[in-house]
Scaffold this active site. Structure first.
Site, PDB file in Angstrom:
ATOM      1  N   ASP A  82      71.225 116.406  29.555  1.00 25.61           N
ATOM      2  CA  ASP A  82      72.204 115.430  30.026  1.00 25.61           C
ATOM      3  C   ASP A  82      71.765 114.031  29.573  1.00 25.61           C
ATOM      4  O   ASP A  82      70.613 113.631  29.780  1.00 25.61           O
ATOM      5  CB  ASP A  82      72.240 115.516  31.566  1.00 25.61           C
ATOM      6  CG  ASP A  82      73.384 114.741  32.177  1.00 25.61           C
ATOM      7  OD1 ASP A  82      74.415 114.559  31.505  1.00 25.61           O
ATOM      8  OD2 ASP A  82      73.247 114.332  33.353  1.00 25.61           O
ATOM      9  N   HIS A  83      72.657 113.295  28.950  1.00 21.96           N
ATOM     10  CA  HIS A  83      72.381 111.903  28.530  1.00 21.96           C
ATOM     11  C   HIS A  83      71.134 111.751  27.671  1.00 21.96           C
ATOM     12  O   HIS A  83      70.304 110.858  27.921  1.00 21.96           O
ATOM     13  CB  HIS A  83      72.275 110.976  29.752  1.00 21.96           C
ATOM     14  CG  HIS A  83      73.570 110.812  30.483  1.00 21.96           C
ATOM     15  ND1 HIS A  83      74.605 110.051  30.011  1.00 21.96           N
ATOM     16  CD2 HIS A  83      74.002 111.355  31.639  1.00 21.96           C
ATOM     17  CE1 HIS A  83      75.630 110.130  30.842  1.00 21.96           C
ATOM     18  NE2 HIS A  83      75.290 110.919  31.844  1.00 21.96           N
ATOM     19  N   ASP A 104      73.942 110.599  23.960  1.00 23.00           N
ATOM     20  CA  ASP A 104      74.757 109.540  24.544  1.00 23.00           C
ATOM     21  C   ASP A 104      74.522 108.241  23.778  1.00 23.00           C
ATOM     22  O   ASP A 104      73.614 107.475  24.080  1.00 23.00           O
ATOM     23  CB  ASP A 104      74.398 109.392  26.029  1.00 23.00           C
ATOM     24  CG  ASP A 104      75.233 108.315  26.702  1.00 23.00           C
ATOM     25  OD1 ASP A 104      76.040 107.668  26.007  1.00 23.00           O
ATOM     26  OD2 ASP A 104      75.080 108.137  27.925  1.00 23.00           O
ATOM     27  N   GLY A 181      76.746 108.048  40.274  1.00 22.91           N
ATOM     28  CA  GLY A 181      76.167 107.640  41.555  1.00 22.91           C
ATOM     29  C   GLY A 181      77.106 107.823  42.730  1.00 22.91           C
ATOM     30  O   GLY A 181      78.163 108.455  42.618  1.00 22.91           O
ATOM     31  N   ALA A 215      81.527 112.706  38.239  1.00 25.63           N
ATOM     32  CA  ALA A 215      82.663 113.371  38.882  1.00 25.63           C
ATOM     33  C   ALA A 215      82.357 113.912  40.285  1.00 25.63           C
ATOM     34  O   ALA A 215      83.059 114.787  40.772  1.00 25.63           O
ATOM     35  CB  ALA A 215      83.166 114.489  37.978  1.00 25.63           C
ATOM     36  N   SER A 216      81.334 113.375  40.934  1.00 28.85           N
ATOM     37  CA  SER A 216      81.097 113.807  42.318  1.00 28.85           C
ATOM     38  C   SER A 216      82.169 113.219  43.237  1.00 28.85           C
ATOM     39  O   SER A 216      82.634 112.102  43.034  1.00 28.85           O
ATOM     40  CB  SER A 216      79.713 113.331  42.794  1.00 28.85           C
ATOM     41  OG  SER A 216      78.713 114.198  42.312  1.00 28.85           O
ATOM     42  N   ASP A 258      76.216 115.720  40.085  1.00 25.69           N
ATOM     43  CA  ASP A 258      74.827 115.557  40.498  1.00 25.69           C
ATOM     44  C   ASP A 258      74.760 114.948  41.900  1.00 25.69           C
ATOM     45  O   ASP A 258      74.169 115.515  42.825  1.00 25.69           O
ATOM     46  CB  ASP A 258      74.087 114.662  39.492  1.00 25.69           C
ATOM     47  CG  ASP A 258      72.601 114.559  39.795  1.00 25.69           C
ATOM     48  OD1 ASP A 258      72.135 115.220  40.750  1.00 25.69           O
ATOM     49  OD2 ASP A 258      71.890 113.814  39.102  1.00 25.69           O
TER      50      ASP A 258
HETATM   51  P1  13P Z   1      77.734 112.014  39.618  1.00 27.87           P
HETATM   52  O1  13P Z   1      76.768 110.901  39.882  1.00 27.87           O
HETATM   53  O2  13P Z   1      79.130 111.589  39.965  1.00 27.87           O
HETATM   54  O3  13P Z   1      77.352 113.278  40.280  1.00 27.87           O
HETATM   55  O4  13P Z   1      77.745 112.281  38.028  1.00 27.87           O
HETATM   56  C1  13P Z   1      76.740 113.070  37.445  1.00 27.87           C
HETATM   57  C2  13P Z   1      76.771 113.013  35.968  1.00 27.87           C
HETATM   58  O5  13P Z   1      77.684 112.524  35.334  1.00 27.87           O
HETATM   59  C3  13P Z   1      75.627 113.597  35.255  1.00 27.87           C
HETATM   60  O6  13P Z   1      75.704 113.391  33.885  1.00 27.87           O
HETATM   61  O1  G3H Z   2      74.166 110.923  34.912  1.00 32.56           O
HETATM   62  C1  G3H Z   2      73.173 110.860  35.642  1.00 32.56           C
HETATM   63  C2  G3H Z   2      72.718 112.043  36.397  1.00 32.56           C
HETATM   64  O2  G3H Z   2      73.137 111.938  37.735  1.00 32.56           O
HETATM   65  C3  G3H Z   2      71.240 112.194  36.277  1.00 32.56           C
HETATM   66  O3  G3H Z   2      70.593 111.232  37.045  1.00 32.56           O
HETATM   67  O4  G3H Z   2      69.044 110.275  35.353  1.00 32.56           O
HETATM   68  O5  G3H Z   2      68.678 109.930  37.812  1.00 32.56           O
HETATM   69  O6  G3H Z   2      68.297 112.186  36.781  1.00 32.56           O
HETATM   70  P1  G3H Z   2      69.050 110.877  36.724  1.00 32.56           P
HETATM   71 ZN    ZN Z   3      76.581 111.531  33.291  1.00 27.91          ZN
END
Ligand code: 13P
Ligand code: G3H
Ligand code: ZN
Length: 311
Positions: A82-83, A104, A181, A215-216, A258
């Site tokens: 992720d990212h 990203d 977040g 998308a939370s 997340d």
């Molecule tokens: P949330 O913070 O909305 O859960 O997003 C998580 C996310 O985009 C991880 O890449």
């Molecule tokens: O997009 C971010 C995710 O919630 C991951 O968060 O980089 O703090 O692990 P983190």
């Molecule tokens: Zn993200």
């Protein structure tokens, strides 16, 4: 069953009008909660690891835990970075067994984003790994990067075709008003997403999987549980579920979650200690926390993403 690619998952999700859940993981209880829910609901899933999570838990622990989850549940699971922010990080995850990576480059210029993404795609595809790119910038916090609302930029539909053609990415993350977040909207603000932009992107990129980050839903009952049990998150607000359902029925094939897992775990642990101040065995509070992760993931799979029964 080995780890799977996202390719087939996305093709089926696109055709079926549902989305795959991509859940962030960084420890055993989170991985178990997610994969047990996926197994019970027969849902394909993506487990994703941020660079912060990888530093926290170490690559080898996370890959072995995910292997264990596959052995335990027999579910089709893709393991995704992720990212990713550098070629080197993406390469390290590809070499270390991930089946998908995100590069990203959204903080770079359009041309720099293309150059970096293309370099990752060339290496990834030569190793059978799929790549997610990003165009547009989400507000919120990832690792130590905090993008303010003013710096966030919606994805420009005029750029998507050129970006996909020149980079060769397999999926594209876009910015339509979601953010990372637990504080996505201000109190009193009416949550809105730019579905007009999503629709236009869908027209420009037929049959191409779109990804929604940030998308939370920031589940209100968990925020309430946290605030009732000594926490202080009064202004936490997320994306309404009906908007996520609508996105999943359109070109969005991957929805990233997340913060809701963090809230589920923290709410459970705070409540546990409020009722059991004498407990000190981690299993006493991690067991209900894992159960709560499972509950929220099951809810997402069945009531938001619509991917239950699709494994
Ligand atoms: P949330 O913070 O909305 O859960 O997003 C998580 C996310 O985009 C991880 O890449
Ligand atoms: O997009 C971010 C995710 O919630 C991951 O968060 O980089 O703090 O692990 P983190
Ligand atoms: Zn993200």
């Amino acid at each position: 069953m080995p780890l799977v690619s996202t390719k087939e998952m996305f093709a089926k999700a696109y055709a079926g009008g549902y989305a795959i859940g991509a859940f962030n993981v960084n420890n055993m209880e989170i991985i178990q909660g997610i994969t047990e829910a996926a197994a019970e609901e027969k849902a394909p899933i993506i487990l994703q690891v941020s660079s912060g999570a990888r530093n926290y838990a170490k690559h080898v622990y996370l890959t072995k835990l995910v292997e264990a989850a596959i052995a335990d549940t027999g579910m089709p699971i893709a393991l995704h970075l992720d990212h990713g922010d550098t070629f080197e990080l993406c390469k390290s995850c590809i070499d270390g067994g991930f089946t998908s990576v995100m590069i990203d480059g959204s903080h770079h210029s359009f041309e720099e984003n293309i150059a970096l993404t293309k370099k990752v795609v060339e290496y990834a595809h030569a190793h059978g790994v799929t790549v997610e790119g990003e165009l547009g910038r989400l507000a919120g916090i990832e690792d130590d990067v905090n993008v303010s609302d003013e710096d966030a930029v919606y994805t420009d539909p005029d750029e998507v075709q050129e970006f996909v053609e020149r980079t060769g990415v397999d999926s594209l993350a876009i910015a339509i008003g979601t953010s990372h977040g637990a504080y996505k909207f201000k109190p009193g603000q009416n949550p809105q997403l730019r579905f007009d932009i999503l629709e236009e992107i869908g027209r420009r990129l037929p049959n191409f999987p779109i990804v929604l980050h940030g998308a939370s839903s920031v589940v209100p009952e968990y925020v309430e549980m946290i605030n009732k049990n000594g926490g202080a998150m009064p202004d936490a607000i997320g994306i309404p579920e009906d908007m996520l359902r609508k996105a999943a029925s359109m070109a969005v094939c991957k929805i990233n979650i997340d913060s809701d897992l963090r809230l589920a775990m923290t709410a459970s642990i705070r409540q546990h200690f409020a009722s059991n101040p004498d407990h000190f065995d981690p299993r006493q509070y991690l067991k209900p926390a894992r159960e709560n992760i499972k509950n929220i993931v099951r809810h997402k799979l069945v009531s938001v993403l619509g991917c239950n029964g699709k494994a």
